[in-house]
Design a protein around this motif. Structure first.
Motif, PDB file in Angstrom:
ATOM      1  N   UNK A  51       3.474   5.728   2.081  1.00  0.00           N
ATOM      2  CA  UNK A  51       2.987   5.886   3.449  1.00  0.00           C
ATOM      3  C   UNK A  51       2.757   7.348   3.802  1.00  0.00           C
ATOM      4  N   UNK A  52       3.718   8.205   3.425  1.00  0.00           N
ATOM      5  CA  UNK A  52       3.592   9.628   3.763  1.00  0.00           C
ATOM      6  C   UNK A  52       2.424  10.268   3.026  1.00  0.00           C
ATOM      7  N   UNK A  53       2.254   9.925   1.751  1.00  0.00           N
ATOM      8  CA  UNK A  53       1.161  10.506   0.977  1.00  0.00           C
ATOM      9  C   UNK A  53      -0.197  10.033   1.494  1.00  0.00           C
ATOM     10  N   UNK A  54      -0.297   8.765   1.815  1.00  0.00           N
ATOM     11  CA  UNK A  54      -1.561   8.243   2.339  1.00  0.00           C
ATOM     12  C   UNK A  54      -1.923   8.917   3.654  1.00  0.00           C
ATOM     13  N   UNK A  55      -0.928   9.087   4.530  1.00  0.00           N
ATOM     14  CA  UNK A  55      -1.194   9.730   5.816  1.00  0.00           C
ATOM     15  C   UNK A  55      -1.609  11.178   5.646  1.00  0.00           C
ATOM     16  N   UNK A  56      -1.176  11.818   4.566  1.00  0.00           N
ATOM     17  CA  UNK A  56      -1.535  13.210   4.305  1.00  0.00           C
ATOM     18  C   UNK A  56      -2.796  13.329   3.460  1.00  0.00           C
ATOM     19  N   UNK A  57      -3.523  12.228   3.307  1.00  0.00           N
ATOM     20  CA  UNK A  57      -4.767  12.200   2.516  1.00  0.00           C
ATOM     21  C   UNK A  57      -4.506  12.534   1.048  1.00  0.00           C
ATOM     22  N   UNK A  58      -3.345  12.127   0.566  1.00  0.00           N
ATOM     23  CA  UNK A  58      -3.022  12.265  -0.854  1.00  0.00           C
ATOM     24  C   UNK A  58      -2.947  10.868  -1.448  1.00  0.00           C
ATOM     25  N   UNK A  59      -3.738  10.628  -2.506  1.00  0.00           N
ATOM     26  CA  UNK A  59      -3.767   9.302  -3.117  1.00  0.00           C
ATOM     27  C   UNK A  59      -2.470   9.039  -3.884  1.00  0.00           C
ATOM     28  N   UNK A  60      -1.680   8.026  -3.481  1.00  0.00           N
ATOM     29  CA  UNK A  60      -0.439   7.728  -4.200  1.00  0.00           C
ATOM     30  C   UNK A  60      -0.686   6.766  -5.355  1.00  0.00           C
ATOM     31  N   UNK A  61      -0.006   7.026  -6.462  1.00  0.00           N
ATOM     32  CA  UNK A  61      -0.079   6.140  -7.607  1.00  0.00           C
ATOM     33  C   UNK A  61       1.362   5.947  -8.095  1.00  0.00           C
ATOM     34  N   UNK A  62       1.903   4.745  -7.881  1.00  0.00           N
ATOM     35  CA  UNK A  62       3.309   4.477  -8.165  1.00  0.00           C
ATOM     36  C   UNK A  62       3.409   3.466  -9.304  1.00  0.00           C
ATOM     37  N   UNK A  63       4.171   3.819 -10.335  1.00  0.00           N
ATOM     38  CA  UNK A  63       4.416   2.910 -11.451  1.00  0.00           C
ATOM     39  C   UNK A  63       5.918   2.782 -11.631  1.00  0.00           C
ATOM     40  N   UNK A  64       6.380   1.545 -11.826  1.00  0.00           N
ATOM     41  CA  UNK A  64       7.805   1.299 -12.027  1.00  0.00           C
ATOM     42  C   UNK A  64       7.967   0.249 -13.103  1.00  0.00           C
ATOM     43  N   UNK A  65       8.800   0.546 -14.093  1.00  0.00           N
ATOM     44  CA  UNK A  65       8.985  -0.395 -15.197  1.00  0.00           C
ATOM     45  C   UNK A  65      10.390  -0.234 -15.757  1.00  0.00           C
ATOM     46  N   UNK A  66      10.834  -1.265 -16.491  1.00  0.00           N
ATOM     47  CA  UNK A  66      12.120  -1.191 -17.155  1.00  0.00           C
ATOM     48  C   UNK A  66      13.158  -2.070 -16.499  1.00  0.00           C
ATOM     49  N   UNK A  67      14.407  -1.869 -16.911  1.00  0.00           N
ATOM     50  CA  UNK A  67      15.511  -2.692 -16.436  1.00  0.00           C
ATOM     51  C   UNK A  67      15.941  -2.270 -15.035  1.00  0.00           C
ATOM     52  N   UNK A  68      16.595  -3.177 -14.296  1.00  0.00           N
ATOM     53  CA  UNK A  68      17.111  -2.807 -12.964  1.00  0.00           C
ATOM     54  C   UNK A  68      18.149  -1.691 -13.075  1.00  0.00           C
ATOM     55  N   UNK A  69      18.229  -0.876 -12.014  1.00  0.00           N
ATOM     56  CA  UNK A  69      19.129   0.266 -12.000  1.00  0.00           C
ATOM     57  C   UNK A  69      20.332  -0.009 -11.113  1.00  0.00           C
TER      58      UNK A  69
END
Length: 425
Positions: free
Chosen positions: A294-312
């Motif tokens: 949300x913060x990156x989008x509002x600042x006109x920064x394209x967010x790209x989030x990747x999450x993988x692997x076992x639960x932490x």
């Protein structure tokens, strides 16, 4: 006069120490009375004897017999006896008052004065005998007050044997044993009482210092934690407010959506502050990733989030959530980036978080050479305490990259909430 000012300063210091001791003693007596009423143990320790030479002055009354002999004219060459009595009392006061200061106690001048006391005591005892032999127990008392160490036992024993020998030479063996015993006892008991009293004062001062540092550490932790919460939240509110202002003239619905986000962020900030005040706030990586988008989008920064692997583990997520919060705040405020990639990878033993942008790569790096701003520096210490690491710096491909690595089960799970929180740069 310089010497007179020195005397007045020492007298003022002795008086202040005595006043403080009286206050501690009164506090102890009050705690004792309260303990007797409640049946519990007293919460305040006994302050021990006053930490000044006034404690040892009453023992000079042992010399009253010699003084009485002088007044009654039963002492040969009384002027020598009077000068000797004055010199002994002066040296006794000098040595005993200096014995309450560790540096003065170990000074050469104090040891020389103690040696002169020994010579003077020997001369008066051999010259007059009788009541003048009682100066040996006073010499033992001064010796015990001054010599507190591994040589005290040997010195006290030798002094007692010496005092007994002088008494035997002067008045025979009838009173020599009493003089030797009194000399040994006065030196040992004085050293034991004053040593224990000094140890108690030092322990009490150390305990008070530890308590003060604990309060300061907790205050610093809480202030940094609160500063981090408000810094990040206010940054998001400012960015979304600017976006709403830009969108309002041409797209009212989009502006209203941004205003709704501002309201949501404000409410969430209130919840976090309440939780921080009550000590129950726990970080959530998923929540931080959503806020980052949300913060990156509002600042006109394209967010790209990747999450993988076992639960932490929750504690691992909390630490990585702090990294996301700090790194994204720096991207919004310093980087001038148009794209930010957040990658979370977790394996069997280790979890890795990477936050990379395509900005200038210099705005944060110049704050603290090699690690970034104060927030990243605090995060480095925090992750190191949990067995992890943090690297931050310009990327070879341009931009700025923050990489955090943590064991899936951090080394100090219980310390996550207690470690000083990072600050947003």
């Amino acid at each position: 006069m310089t010497w007179w000012r020195g005397v007045k300063c020492r007298a003022a210091a002795w008086q202040a120490a005595r006043v403080q001791w009286k206050a501690d003693h009164e506090r102890f007596r009050t705690a004792q009375r309260a303990a007797r009423k409640t049946g519990c143990a007293a919460a305040v320790d006994h302050p021990g004897p006053p930490p000044t030479g006034f404690t040892l002055l009453p023992w000079l009354l042992l010399g009253m017999g010699s003084f009485s002999n002088l007044l009654q004219g039963r002492t040969p060459t009384p002027w020598i006896g009077g000068l000797g009595l004055l010199a002994f009392n002066s040296l006794y006061i000098y040595v005993t008052f200096r014995s309450f200061d560790r540096h003065k106690r170990e000074a050469t001048s104090t040891r020389v004065a103690l040696g002169l006391m020994g010579l003077l005591t020997t001369g008066l005892a051999l010259g007059y005998g009788g009541n003048w032999l009682l100066f040996f127990p006073l010499l033992g008392l001064a010796t015990g007050a001054t010599l507190r160490g591994p040589w005290l036992g040997r010195t006290g024993l030798l002094l007692a044997v010496y005092a007994g020998g002088v008494a035997a030479v002067r008045d025979g063996w009838s009173g020599a044993t009493n003089i030797a015993y009194a000399t040994f006892l006065s030196s040992m008991v004085t050293a034991a009482i004053l040593g224990l009293s000094e140890a108690v004062r030092e322990l009490r001062a150390a305990r008070e210092e530890l308590a003060r540092r604990a309060v300061e550490k907790e205050r610093l932790r809480f202030s940094r934690d609160l500063h981090d919460l408000l810094g990040h939240t206010l940054s998001v509110i400012v960015v979304k407010s600017e976006a709403a202002r830009r969108l309002a003239p041409r797209n009212l619905d989009a502006a209203l959506a941004q205003i709704g986000d501002i309201e949501s962020v404000g409410r969430q900030a209130l919840t976090e502050i309440r939780e921080a005040v009550t000590g129950y706030r726990e970080g959530s990586l998923a929540t931080e990733l959503a806020r980052a988008r949300s913060a990156l989008s509002a600042a006109s920064v394209q967010p790209l989030v990747r999450q993988s692997g076992t639960p932490l583990a929750p504690q691992t997520e909390a630490l990585l959530g702090w990294v996301v919060r700090e790194a994204v705040t720096n991207v919004v405020r310093h980087s001038d980036a148009t794209r930010c990639e957040i990658t979370v990878e977790s394996a069997t033993e280790q979890a890795r978080l990477t936050v990379a942008d395509n900005g200038t790569g210099r705005a944060v790096a110049h704050l603290v050479e090699g690690i970034g701003g104060t927030g990243l520096k605090g995060l480095t210490e925090r992750l190191a305490a949990a067995g992890g690491s943090l690297r931050a710096g310009p990327s070879p491909r341009g931009g700025f990259t923050v990489t955090a690595e943590l064991p899936v089960e951090p080394a100090e799970l219980a310390g996550v909430g207690a470690v000083t929180a990072p600050r947003a740069d």
